[in-house]
Design a protein around this motif. Structure first.
Motif, short mmCIF file in Angstrom:
data_model
loop_
_atom_site.label_atom_id
_atom_site.label_comp_id
_atom_site.label_asym_id
_atom_site.label_seq_id
_atom_site.Cartn_x
_atom_site.Cartn_y
_atom_site.Cartn_z
N ALA A 173 5.00 -3.59 0.47
CA ALA A 173 4.59 -4.94 0.12
C ALA A 173 3.26 -4.96 -0.62
O ALA A 173 3.03 -5.81 -1.47
CB ALA A 173 4.48 -5.81 1.39
N THR A 174 2.37 -4.02 -0.32
CA THR A 174 1.02 -4.08 -0.88
C THR A 174 0.72 -3.00 -1.92
O THR A 174 -0.24 -3.13 -2.67
CB THR A 174 -0.03 -3.93 0.24
N ALA A 175 1.53 -1.94 -1.97
CA ALA A 175 1.17 -0.82 -2.84
C ALA A 175 2.26 -0.42 -3.83
O ALA A 175 1.99 -0.26 -5.01
CB ALA A 175 0.80 0.40 -1.99
N PHE A 176 3.49 -0.25 -3.36
CA PHE A 176 4.52 0.34 -4.21
C PHE A 176 4.75 -0.44 -5.49
O PHE A 176 5.01 0.14 -6.54
CB PHE A 176 5.84 0.45 -3.46
N ASP A 177 4.68 -1.76 -5.41
CA ASP A 177 4.98 -2.57 -6.59
C ASP A 177 3.73 -3.12 -7.26
O ASP A 177 3.82 -4.00 -8.11
CB ASP A 177 5.92 -3.71 -6.21
N ALA A 178 2.57 -2.61 -6.87
CA ALA A 178 1.31 -3.04 -7.49
C ALA A 178 1.13 -2.34 -8.84
O ALA A 178 1.83 -1.38 -9.17
CB ALA A 178 0.14 -2.72 -6.57
N ASP A 179 0.18 -2.83 -9.61
CA ASP A 179 -0.10 -2.23 -10.91
C ASP A 179 -0.62 -0.80 -10.72
O ASP A 179 -1.64 -0.61 -10.04
CB ASP A 179 -1.14 -3.06 -11.65
N PRO A 180 0.04 0.20 -11.31
CA PRO A 180 -0.38 1.59 -11.09
C PRO A 180 -1.81 1.87 -11.54
O PRO A 180 -2.52 2.65 -10.89
CB PRO A 180 0.63 2.40 -11.90
N ALA A 181 -2.24 1.25 -12.63
CA ALA A 181 -3.60 1.50 -13.12
C ALA A 181 -4.64 0.99 -12.13
O ALA A 181 -5.66 1.64 -11.91
CB ALA A 181 -3.79 0.84 -14.49
N GLU A 182 -4.37 -0.16 -11.52
CA GLU A 182 -5.31 -0.70 -10.53
C GLU A 182 -5.34 0.18 -9.29
O GLU A 182 -6.42 0.44 -8.73
CB GLU A 182 -4.91 -2.13 -10.16
N ARG A 183 -4.18 0.63 -8.84
CA ARG A 183 -4.15 1.51 -7.67
C ARG A 183 -4.84 2.83 -7.95
O ARG A 183 -5.55 3.38 -7.10
CB ARG A 183 -2.69 1.78 -7.26
N PHE A 184 -4.66 3.34 -9.16
CA PHE A 184 -5.33 4.59 -9.54
C PHE A 184 -6.84 4.43 -9.51
O PHE A 184 -7.56 5.27 -8.95
CB PHE A 184 -4.87 5.03 -10.93
N ALA A 185 -7.33 3.36 -10.12
CA ALA A 185 -8.77 3.13 -10.18
C ALA A 185 -9.35 2.96 -8.78
O ALA A 185 -10.44 3.46 -8.48
CB ALA A 185 -9.07 1.90 -11.03
N TYR A 186 -8.62 2.27 -7.90
CA TYR A 186 -9.10 2.08 -6.53
C TYR A 186 -9.19 3.41 -5.78
O TYR A 186 -10.20 3.71 -5.15
CB TYR A 186 -8.15 1.12 -5.79
N GLY A 187 -8.14 4.22 -5.87
CA GLY A 187 -8.15 5.51 -5.19
C GLY A 187 -9.24 6.42 -5.72
O GLY A 187 -9.89 7.15 -4.96
N LEU A 188 -9.45 6.39 -7.04
CA LEU A 188 -10.50 7.22 -7.63
C LEU A 188 -11.87 6.79 -7.14
O LEU A 188 -12.73 7.64 -6.84
CB LEU A 188 -10.42 7.14 -9.16
N ARG A 189 -12.08 5.47 -7.01
CA ARG A 189 -13.37 5.00 -6.48
C ARG A 189 -13.59 5.50 -5.06
O ARG A 189 -14.72 5.87 -4.69
CB ARG A 189 -13.43 3.46 -6.51
N LEU A 190 -12.54 5.53 -4.25
CA LEU A 190 -12.69 6.04 -2.88
C LEU A 190 -13.16 7.50 -2.90
O LEU A 190 -14.05 7.89 -2.12
CB LEU A 190 -11.35 5.95 -2.14
N ILE A 191 -12.57 8.30 -3.77
CA ILE A 191 -12.94 9.71 -3.84
C ILE A 191 -14.38 9.86 -4.35
O ILE A 191 -15.16 10.66 -3.82
CB ILE A 191 -11.95 10.49 -4.73
N LEU A 192 -14.73 9.11 -5.38
CA LEU A 192 -16.08 9.20 -5.93
C LEU A 192 -17.12 8.75 -4.90
O LEU A 192 -18.22 9.31 -4.82
CB LEU A 192 -16.20 8.36 -7.20
N ASN A 193 -16.77 7.76 -4.09
CA ASN A 193 -17.68 7.35 -3.02
C ASN A 193 -17.88 8.48 -2.02
O ASN A 193 -18.98 8.67 -1.49
CB ASN A 193 -17.14 6.11 -2.31
#
Length: 210
Positions: A173-193
């Motif tokens: 419901a929250t991830a699979f059908d979300a915009d891939p670019a937005e999910r990518f940017a969010y995950g990358l921010r987590l790693i950079l943090n």
């Protein structure tokens, strides 16, 4: 016809686009180039060597002329370029994943990423580990993106999502059908943090020891 190494590599990438990685064989490549598959081995001793060369070609422009900026700005650009390079070739992420190629573009990418992190203050070993963590994230994310695109092209993605939604699956419901670019940017921010946290610890330890 004189078969040149560059022709083999160009033909291999064209075949990858047409057939995908699962349908890629040296026999099909030879047929597409008008030669026996054994003729390819004059330039590449086996399929693994050819796939390594393909992976290196995919990474050709990723590390070139990175803009100036802070370590995290440059790292974000580098990771984004890697994702786009993988997406620009059918099954590009699967070709690059696990290649462990010693080809020049691959080595340049790794060295560039490590140098960005070392210049920020991470020790060499941690810079290498962090580079691996980011690279694995980009590869894994992009493999999933390309798998989703393949399912959509086959017309089966909607059915899979319906099945998840029937089960009230919260990830779907929250991830699979979300915009891939937005999910990518969010995950990358987590790693950079996480890397920022490591840098803060390194600085604290350095101050305490001085």
């Amino acid at each position: 016809m004189l078969l040149r190494k560059a022709n083999v590599l160009d033909g291999a990438l064209a075949l990858l686009e047409a057939e995908g990685l699962d349908g890629f064989t040296t026999r099909k490549l030879g047929a597409a180039l008008g030669v026996r598959a054994s003729a390819l081995y004059r330039h590449y001793p086996d399929k693994r060597a050819l796939l390594d060369a393909m992976a290196d070609r995919i990474l050709e422009e990723v590390s070139v002329d990175l803009p100036d900026g802070s370590w995290d700005e440059r790292g974000t650009v580098l990771a984004g370029r890697l994702r786009q390079a993988l997406l620009s070739h059918r099954d590009g992420a699967r070709v690059v994943a696990g290649a462990y190629s010693a080809e020049p573009n691959t080595v340049q990418f790794g060295n560039t990423a490590v140098e960005i992190l070392r210049s920020a203050g991470l020790p060499p070993e941690q810079a290498g580990w962090a580079t691996t963590a980011v690279s694995h994230y980009v590869l894994g994310h992009t493999i999933e993106e390309q798998s989703r695109a393949d399912l959509a092209a086959r017309g089966t993605w909607t059915g899979k999502m319906d099945a998840f939604n029937d089960l009230e699956d919260q990830v779907a419901a929250t991830a699979f059908d979300a915009d891939p670019a937005e999910r990518f940017a969010y995950g990358l921010r987590l790693i950079l943090n996480g890397i920022r946290h490591e840098l803060a610890q390194v600085r604290t330890a350095s101050s305490a020891g001085s």
